[in-house]
Design a protein around this motif. Structure first.
Motif, PDB file in Angstrom:
ATOM      1  N   THR A  36       0.827  -1.212   0.000  1.00 41.26           N
ATOM      2  CA  THR A  36       0.000   0.000   0.000  1.00 41.26           C
ATOM      3  C   THR A  36       0.859   1.258   0.000  1.00 41.26           C
ATOM      4  O   THR A  36       0.595   2.222  -0.729  1.00 41.26           O
ATOM      5  N   LEU A  37       1.923   1.260   0.818  1.00 40.20           N
ATOM      6  CA  LEU A  37       2.798   2.423   0.881  1.00 40.20           C
ATOM      7  C   LEU A  37       3.598   2.594  -0.407  1.00 40.20           C
ATOM      8  O   LEU A  37       3.846   3.733  -0.847  1.00 40.20           O
ATOM      9  N   PHE A  38       4.010   1.482  -1.026  1.00 37.95           N
ATOM     10  CA  PHE A  38       4.716   1.592  -2.304  1.00 37.95           C
ATOM     11  C   PHE A  38       3.804   2.165  -3.381  1.00 37.95           C
ATOM     12  O   PHE A  38       4.248   2.922  -4.250  1.00 37.95           O
ATOM     13  N   GLN A  39       2.530   1.796  -3.334  1.00 39.22           N
ATOM     14  CA  GLN A  39       1.574   2.370  -4.282  1.00 39.22           C
ATOM     15  C   GLN A  39       1.424   3.874  -4.054  1.00 39.22           C
ATOM     16  O   GLN A  39       1.257   4.639  -5.008  1.00 39.22           O
ATOM     17  N   MET A  40       1.521   4.294  -2.803  1.00 40.36           N
ATOM     18  CA  MET A  40       1.451   5.721  -2.498  1.00 40.36           C
ATOM     19  C   MET A  40       2.715   6.451  -2.932  1.00 40.36           C
ATOM     20  O   MET A  40       2.656   7.639  -3.277  1.00 40.36           O
ATOM     21  N   MET A  41       3.848   5.764  -2.937  1.00 40.01           N
ATOM     22  CA  MET A  41       5.081   6.380  -3.407  1.00 40.01           C
ATOM     23  C   MET A  41       5.132   6.485  -4.929  1.00 40.01           C
ATOM     24  O   MET A  41       5.742   7.394  -5.477  1.00 40.01           O
ATOM     25  N   PHE A  42       4.504   5.532  -5.612  1.00 39.67           N
ATOM     26  CA  PHE A  42       4.462   5.530  -7.076  1.00 39.67           C
ATOM     27  C   PHE A  42       2.997   5.468  -7.538  1.00 39.67           C
ATOM     28  O   PHE A  42       2.559   4.450  -8.078  1.00 39.67           O
ATOM     29  N   PRO A  43       2.233   6.542  -7.355  1.00 36.52           N
ATOM     30  CA  PRO A  43       0.779   6.493  -7.617  1.00 36.52           C
ATOM     31  C   PRO A  43       0.422   6.872  -9.053  1.00 36.52           C
ATOM     32  O   PRO A  43      -0.236   7.889  -9.293  1.00 36.52           O
ATOM     33  N   SER A  70       8.926  -4.283  -6.138  1.00 30.76           N
ATOM     34  CA  SER A  70       9.608  -3.763  -7.332  1.00 30.76           C
ATOM     35  C   SER A  70       8.728  -3.879  -8.561  1.00 30.76           C
ATOM     36  O   SER A  70       8.649  -2.950  -9.382  1.00 30.76           O
ATOM     37  N   VAL A  71       8.033  -5.007  -8.700  1.00 29.95           N
ATOM     38  CA  VAL A  71       7.123  -5.181  -9.832  1.00 29.95           C
ATOM     39  C   VAL A  71       5.978  -4.174  -9.758  1.00 29.95           C
ATOM     40  O   VAL A  71       5.559  -3.603 -10.777  1.00 29.95           O
ATOM     41  N   LEU A  72       5.468  -3.916  -8.558  1.00 29.60           N
ATOM     42  CA  LEU A  72       4.403  -2.934  -8.392  1.00 29.60           C
ATOM     43  C   LEU A  72       4.865  -1.549  -8.817  1.00 29.60           C
ATOM     44  O   LEU A  72       4.132  -0.817  -9.516  1.00 29.60           O
ATOM     45  N   ALA A  73       6.080  -1.168  -8.409  1.00 37.69           N
ATOM     46  CA  ALA A  73       6.610   0.144  -8.805  1.00 37.69           C
ATOM     47  C   ALA A  73       6.823   0.215 -10.317  1.00 37.69           C
ATOM     48  O   ALA A  73       6.545   1.246 -10.946  1.00 37.69           O
ATOM     49  N   LEU A  74       7.308  -0.876 -10.924  1.00 38.02           N
ATOM     50  CA  LEU A  74       7.516  -0.887 -12.378  1.00 38.02           C
ATOM     51  C   LEU A  74       6.196  -0.766 -13.133  1.00 38.02           C
ATOM     52  O   LEU A  74       6.115  -0.080 -14.165  1.00 38.02           O
ATOM     53  N   LEU A  75       5.151  -1.416 -12.638  1.00 41.60           N
ATOM     54  CA  LEU A  75       3.845  -1.311 -13.284  1.00 41.60           C
ATOM     55  C   LEU A  75       3.303   0.113 -13.207  1.00 41.60           C
ATOM     56  O   LEU A  75       2.623   0.579 -14.127  1.00 41.60           O
ATOM     57  N   LEU A 105       5.314   2.896 -12.972  1.00 43.71           N
ATOM     58  CA  LEU A 105       6.169   3.729 -13.816  1.00 43.71           C
ATOM     59  C   LEU A 105       5.923   3.476 -15.296  1.00 43.71           C
ATOM     60  O   LEU A 105       6.233   4.335 -16.132  1.00 43.71           O
ATOM     61  N   TRP A 106       5.379   2.323 -15.633  1.00 38.54           N
ATOM     62  CA  TRP A 106       5.067   2.020 -17.025  1.00 38.54           C
ATOM     63  C   TRP A 106       4.055   3.011 -17.597  1.00 38.54           C
ATOM     64  O   TRP A 106       4.027   3.277 -18.800  1.00 38.54           O
ATOM     65  N   LYS A 107       3.232   3.589 -16.715  1.00 34.12           N
ATOM     66  CA  LYS A 107       2.238   4.572 -17.142  1.00 34.12           C
ATOM     67  C   LYS A 107       2.826   5.973 -17.298  1.00 34.12           C
ATOM     68  O   LYS A 107       2.144   6.884 -17.784  1.00 34.12           O
ATOM     69  N   THR A 108       4.071   6.169 -16.857  1.00 40.76           N
ATOM     70  CA  THR A 108       4.663   7.507 -16.918  1.00 40.76           C
ATOM     71  C   THR A 108       5.499   7.672 -18.183  1.00 40.76           C
ATOM     72  O   THR A 108       5.130   8.407 -19.088  1.00 40.76           O
ATOM     73  N   SER A 109       6.637   6.992 -18.242  1.00 41.41           N
ATOM     74  CA  SER A 109       7.509   7.061 -19.412  1.00 41.41           C
ATOM     75  C   SER A 109       8.429   5.858 -19.407  1.00 41.41           C
ATOM     76  O   SER A 109       8.741   5.287 -18.355  1.00 41.41           O
ATOM     77  N   VAL A 110       8.897   5.499 -20.576  1.00 43.91           N
ATOM     78  CA  VAL A 110       9.764   4.330 -20.712  1.00 43.91           C
ATOM     79  C   VAL A 110      11.102   4.571 -20.036  1.00 43.91           C
ATOM     80  O   VAL A 110      11.691   3.669 -19.427  1.00 43.91           O
ATOM     81  N   GLU A 111      11.614   5.793 -20.109  1.00 45.54           N
ATOM     82  CA  GLU A 111      12.934   6.088 -19.549  1.00 45.54           C
ATOM     83  C   GLU A 111      12.945   5.928 -18.025  1.00 45.54           C
ATOM     84  O   GLU A 111      13.913   5.411 -17.454  1.00 45.54           O
TER      85      GLU A 111
END
Length: 330
Positions: free
Chosen positions: A36-43, A74-79, A81-87
């Motif tokens: 839950t907190l990781f989702q809040m860090m990468f929302p 890590s997979v949650l954060a990558l999913l 960031l996938w919505k932001t930009s590839v870089e």
């Protein structure tokens, strides 16, 4: 002191008795909070921001080693960031891959520390961590803590970079990556935190490993005082705006938490310390053994006293001839 040690032994006894139920429950709760907190860090991805998804993943995580939380987070954060930009996705993937190759794959504890560190930073409880790492992990706790710090600050820089990408007219490749790299270089708070954690973990480990009765106390007090002094110096030198009052309060609370951890780890009984030396063909070994303080429960001997009526009604027919002769002689 004996009552406290007796209480500790009872807590350990009941924990070991119900560990098969306690461990999965604790893993489930911690995993759910961490995700839950990781989702809040990468929302950034609402498709994965589902409570039921976190519950299911945490339920599976409850029966796996805690180190697997590093990969799920890590997979949650990558999913996200996938919505932001590839870089940004590639940058975070490289960060996670480097951490895995350097230390995560070597010990499960390092994976847990790498995830716990950004969570404590997000909750503003990061100053509890350095001395505890020095006491429990030692020098090897420096790299996992640094890795966790980079994950947390990457989450902060990502928000700034995304704001830049959404407001700028151009969408050239590398703008977000360049922004994050520039922030890492110019952010003095990151430098102060990195120096603080590395030095405090190093000093705490060095003091904790001394062969002295009060070594653990020296590590707790001097380690937290060092942390406060470095954070105060960094605030004055670089004119940072973090609250020094929070540093003092957390350092004081961290001392109490470290004492509690040391109490359950076991305080040495130096009155029964033994020194042993032995050698082989190449070396002479000197060993200092300090037993932990333990208090065992007193054993109660219960004597069953029979009444005269019970003795009179004793069935002698069940005894053999030798036992009967022995009773008659007595």
């Amino acid at each position: 002191m004996a009552h406290l040690v007796y209480l500790k032994e009872n807590i350990r006894y009941y924990y070991q008795k119900y560990a098969q139920f306690v461990d999965p429950a604790v893993k489930f709760l911690f995993s759910f909070v961490a995700l839950t907190l990781f989702q809040m860090m990468f929302p950034y991805n609402n498709a994965v921001n589902k409570a039921i998804l976190f519950v299911v993943v945490s339920a599976v995580q409850a029966f796996l080693p805690m180190s697997f939380l590093y990969y799920t987070a890590s997979v949650l954060a990558l999913l996200n960031l996938w919505k932001t930009s590839v870089e940004m996705l590639l940058m975070f993937f490289c960060l996670v891959l480097i951490e895995f190759l350097l230390f995560v794959r070597m010990d499960r504890r390092y994976a847990f520390i790498t995830i716990l560190t950004p969570i404590l930073f997000f909750l503003k409880l990061e100053y509890f961590l350095p001395v505890l790492l020095g006491m429990t992990i030692g020098f090897n706790g420096i790299l996992p803590a640094v890795g966790g710090i980079f994950i947390y600050y990457f989450s902060l820089y990502t928000k700034d970079a995304i704001a830049l990408l959404t407001t700028s007219s151009g969408t050239e490749m590398g703008v977000g990556m360049s922004r994050i790299m520039n922030l890492m270089v110019i952010d003095k708070s990151l430098l102060v935190v990195l120096v603080t954690f590395c030095l405090v973990i190093f000093i705490s480990t060095l003091l904790y490993q001394l062969f002295h009765e009060k070594a653990w106390m020296f590590a707790i007090i001097i380690g937290n005082i060092t942390m406060v002094l470095i954070m105060l110096s960094g605030r004055l030198i670089f004119e940072l705006n973090y609250s020094i009052v929070r540093v003092f309060v957390e350092a004081f609370l961290a001392m109490g938490l470290a004492v509690l951890v040391q109490f359950f780890e076991g305080i040495g009984d130096f009155s029964r310390m033994e020194k042993v030396s032995f050698e082989d063909d190449e070396y002479i070994y000197y060993v200092k053994a300090v037993p932990k303080i333990k208090v065992s429960q007193s054993e109660h001997n219960v004597t069953d006293i029979k009444s005269e009526e019970e003795e009179e009604t004793f069935d002698f027919s069940m005894m053999d001839s030798e036992e009967k002769e022995q009773i008659k002689r007595e």
